[in-house]
Write a protein that holds these residues in place. Structure first.
Motif, PDB file in Angstrom:
ATOM      1  N   THR A 356       0.825  -1.224   0.000  1.00 12.17           N
ATOM      2  CA  THR A 356       0.000   0.000   0.000  1.00 12.17           C
ATOM      3  C   THR A 356       0.851   1.263   0.000  1.00 12.17           C
ATOM      4  O   THR A 356       0.366   2.333  -0.346  1.00 12.17           O
ATOM      5  N   TRP A 362       5.343   7.530  -0.988  1.00 13.57           N
ATOM      6  CA  TRP A 362       4.608   7.078  -2.171  1.00 13.57           C
ATOM      7  C   TRP A 362       3.512   6.098  -1.777  1.00 13.57           C
ATOM      8  O   TRP A 362       3.766   5.084  -1.145  1.00 13.57           O
ATOM      9  N   GLN A 365      -1.965   3.818  -5.726  1.00  9.43           N
ATOM     10  CA  GLN A 365      -3.120   4.472  -6.333  1.00  9.43           C
ATOM     11  C   GLN A 365      -4.092   3.431  -6.873  1.00  9.43           C
ATOM     12  O   GLN A 365      -3.696   2.354  -7.321  1.00  9.43           O
ATOM     13  N   SER A 366      -5.346   3.778  -6.857  1.00  8.92           N
ATOM     14  CA  SER A 366      -6.351   2.936  -7.493  1.00  8.92           C
ATOM     15  C   SER A 366      -6.153   2.991  -9.003  1.00  8.92           C
ATOM     16  O   SER A 366      -5.832   4.048  -9.557  1.00  8.92           O
ATOM     17  N   ALA A 369      -8.057   5.738 -10.421  1.00 11.08           N
ATOM     18  CA  ALA A 369      -8.125   6.951  -9.615  1.00 11.08           C
ATOM     19  C   ALA A 369      -7.732   8.183 -10.390  1.00 11.08           C
ATOM     20  O   ALA A 369      -8.189   9.284 -10.109  1.00 11.08           O
ATOM     21  N   THR A 370      -6.861   8.036 -11.365  1.00 16.28           N
ATOM     22  CA  THR A 370      -6.377   9.193 -12.120  1.00 16.28           C
ATOM     23  C   THR A 370      -6.148   8.830 -13.558  1.00 16.28           C
ATOM     24  O   THR A 370      -5.716   7.715 -13.881  1.00 16.28           O
ATOM     25  N   SER A 373      -2.351   7.712 -15.001  1.00 19.80           N
ATOM     26  CA  SER A 373      -1.663   6.425 -14.980  1.00 19.80           C
ATOM     27  C   SER A 373      -1.722   5.787 -16.368  1.00 19.80           C
ATOM     28  O   SER A 373      -2.797   5.520 -16.881  1.00 19.80           O
ATOM     29  N   TYR A 391       1.960   4.367  -8.197  1.00 16.66           N
ATOM     30  CA  TYR A 391       2.148   5.069  -6.929  1.00 16.66           C
ATOM     31  C   TYR A 391       2.144   6.573  -7.179  1.00 16.66           C
ATOM     32  O   TYR A 391       2.605   7.044  -8.231  1.00 16.66           O
ATOM     33  N   GLY A 392       1.624   7.309  -6.187  1.00 19.07           N
ATOM     34  CA  GLY A 392       1.550   8.755  -6.309  1.00 19.07           C
ATOM     35  C   GLY A 392       2.026   9.466  -5.060  1.00 19.07           C
ATOM     36  O   GLY A 392       1.958   8.922  -3.946  1.00 19.07           O
ATOM     37  N   GLU A 393       2.521  10.687  -5.280  1.00 21.39           N
ATOM     38  CA  GLU A 393       2.973  11.521  -4.159  1.00 21.39           C
ATOM     39  C   GLU A 393       2.985  12.971  -4.617  1.00 21.39           C
ATOM     40  O   GLU A 393       3.653  13.330  -5.597  1.00 21.39           O
ATOM     41  N   VAL A 397       2.852  10.906 -10.397  1.00 20.00           N
ATOM     42  CA  VAL A 397       2.370   9.534 -10.549  1.00 20.00           C
ATOM     43  C   VAL A 397       3.444   8.726 -11.269  1.00 20.00           C
ATOM     44  O   VAL A 397       3.916   9.118 -12.335  1.00 20.00           O
ATOM     45  N   SER A 564      -4.616   1.235 -15.861  1.00 21.43           N
ATOM     46  CA  SER A 564      -5.895   1.902 -16.133  1.00 21.43           C
ATOM     47  C   SER A 564      -6.347   1.557 -17.533  1.00 21.43           C
ATOM     48  O   SER A 564      -5.569   1.111 -18.350  1.00 21.43           O
TER      49      SER A 564
END
Length: 564
Positions: A356, A362, A365-366, A369-370, A373, A391-393, A397, A564
């Motif tokens: 996770t 980081w 991400q789903s 979710a964005t 990706s 992963y995002g921060e 991404v 995605s």
């Protein structure tokens, strides 16, 4: 009283020597092929499935014919074993062993051919070997070698085609090996590289030069021409096909006739090369007539000990040829003791569930979710396990792909011509540029392979279809960007009785503006590389025992998990 007079031993006749030497050679070759049958079979399968190396079926008959045409000269020589060749046999056997440990098929296949070639000087002597040096050397053309030239040949073909089109007044927009002209879109793929033409021309050119010339200088010049002419001819062929399609509004040279025109043009060029070369042909010197056959002496006898060196050398050769396999068996047994499971068996691929969080910042991400990706998955075949996630921060991404390989062998190895970031006919992505980048982590430098990927739909100029990709290999806790070093590290691990666990780590992100992608990937790698390596170490240790369930709730492979 007269003392008994023992009959003096008579020397061996030439026919007797050849009968024993021929039998020893036949038995030794059969012995080698029996032990190395899997390597020989791998060569046969490549000849069968690849048009590039289909000429391999013709190499052994050609070698036999070349030796047969020299039978009178060879028959004048006396075969004598050369035990001094035994260390060379041992060295080639070691090369085969290292190639087997590193799952390097080309190395094992070349070693097998080398063993067969060494049987001639070993059992028949150096005089016979010198007399048959070209046929023995020609046998190496049976080794399927040359695919490593594909990237460079494809690049050269694209460069020349684009240059020639622009010189002809045709506007061209190019992205890597793909380019667009007003009449359509073209891609330079493996079949366009000309590697088939190059290998075929070089093989036939070497044979033609040997048979047609006596001067070493002329032979070398013709062999050089057989390397240069097919490459240039392929450039012209590619340009002509694109121009034919462009001028005919894509009515010709866009289907099966595309390949037909290419082979016809190549055939004409090679015939022209041979015709020009024949103008400087040098006839062979008149062969010395064979000596009359030696009569078998009716009286006396030869000492059986005169044949002892031959058969002792044969026995020693048989032992040396079996030794690499015994060493491999011992190494595998030691590996079994440290890691249960059968070596060189392909485990059922599984997906490693993504943590996770990675590093300190980081967060997983789903997949939906964005929209940032990217739908991208590296083309690595038959991994033992894999993981893909995004992963995002702080708005950045980054995609992460890990493909692991354990108990590597033929058809199941990290470093393979089948394992690439993007396949040449990929419907979504193409490689626009390649390079490398040096990073300093934990006080030591790490080299990353860097690629820029573009959507195959070249009309997308927004930049959202562009990916920045970093790639590095992991071998038992060691990071390296070199495929050669990856093979060496795996072989060394197996020699030490350890596992050959390896994985590819691929990071990717969209690059909307220059430098943005490298900045995001650098921040992600600096923060998470230790966690990724720890995850690999923990997972490979658990999977060393096939009866142990995969950690983190791993599930059967879903090639789109995390996408995605």
């Amino acid at each position: 009283m007269m003392a008994a007079v023992l009959p003096l031993p008579l020397p061996l006749t030439s026919a007797t020597r050849w009968r024993h030497a021929g039998l020893a050679l036949l038995l030794t070759v059969a012995w080698v092929l029996l032990w190395y049958r899997e390597t020989a079979l791998s060569m046969l399968l490549i000849w069968q499935r690849s048009d590039t190396f289909a000429h391999g079926f013709l190499v052994p008959p050609i070698v036999g014919w070349l030796i047969w045409r020299q039978r009178h000269t060879i028959g004048r020589l006396a075969p004598r074993p050369s035990p001094g060749v035994l260390p060379m046999v041992a060295l080639v056997g070691l090369v085969w062993l290292l190639g087997e440990l590193a799952a390097a098929n080309t190395l094992t296949q070349a070693a097998l051919v080398g063993l067969l070639v060494l049987m001639v000087p070993l059992l028949l002597g150096w005089q016979v070997a010198r007399c048959t040096v070209f046929p023995l050397g020609f046998l190496f053309f049976a080794v399927p070698l040359g695919e490593f030239l594909l990237p460079q040949l494809m690049e050269w073909t694209a460069n020349f085609t684009v240059f020639a089109l622009r010189l002809s007044g045709v506007p061209v927009y190019r992205e890597g090996l793909n380019f667009v002209i007003p009449s359509g879109r073209w891609s330079v793929v493996e079949a366009c590289s000309g590697v088939r033409y190059l290998i075929a021309s070089f093989t036939v050119g070497v044979l033609y030069a040997y048979l047609s010339y006596q001067s070493l200088r002329r032979r070398l010049l013709f062999v050089a021409a057989s390397l240069v002419v097919p490459v240039v001819a392929n450039w012209i062929r590619a340009y002509m096909i694109v121009m034919l399609a462009h001028l005919s509004n894509n009515r010709i040279a866009t289907g099966v006739d595309h390949l037909l025109y290419g082979w016809l043009f190549f055939g004409l060029v090679i015939m022209l090369m041979f015709w020009v070369g024949s103008r400087w042909a040098q006839p062979e010197p008149t062969q010395i007539p064979p000596l009359p056959a030696l009569r078998t002496l009716a009286q006396g006898s030869y000492v059986p000990a005169a044949l002892a060196p031959l058969w002792l050398t044969t026995v020693a050769t048989a032992c040396l040829c079996a030794l690499p396999h015994l060493a491999l068996w011992t190494i595998d047994r030691r590996g079994d003791a440290n890691a249960p499971g059968t070596p060189h068996t392909v485990a059922i691929p599984r997906t490693l569930a993504a943590p996770t969080a990675l590093g300190t910042r980081w967060v997983l991400q789903s997949p939906n979710a964005t929209a940032q990706s990217p739908a991208f998955k590296p083309a690595y075949q038959n991994p033992s396990f894999e993981m893909q996630a995004v992963y995002g921060e702080a708005g950045a991404v980054v995609g992460l792909y890990v493909g692991g390989y354990q108990q590597q062998g033929r058809g199941h190895a990290l470093v393979s011509s089948d394992n690439v970031l993007v396949q040449s006919m990929d419907p979504h992505w193409s490689v626009a540029a390649r390079g490398s980048k040096s990073l300093v982590l934990d006080d030591h430098a790490v080299q990353m392979r860097v690629s820029e990927l573009r959507r195959t739909d070249l009309s997308d100029s927004s930049g959202r279809g562009s990916l920045r990709v970093w790639q590095i290999n992991w071998v038992n806790g060691t990071l390296t960007h070199s495929d050669y070093l990856t093979k060496i590290l795996g072989a060394v691990s197996r020699l030490a009785g350890q596992r050959d666990d390896a994985a590819v780590i691929v990071l990717y992100t969209r690059e909307a503006s220059p430098g943005q992608g490298d900045a995001a990937l650098s921040a992600f790698w600096a923060d998470s590389h230790a966690a990724i390596q720890a995850l690999l170490l923990r997972y490979t240790q658990v999977r060393a025992d096939p009866s142990t369930a995969a950690p983190n709730g791993a599930q059967p492979v879903n090639s789109r998990e995390g996408l995605s």
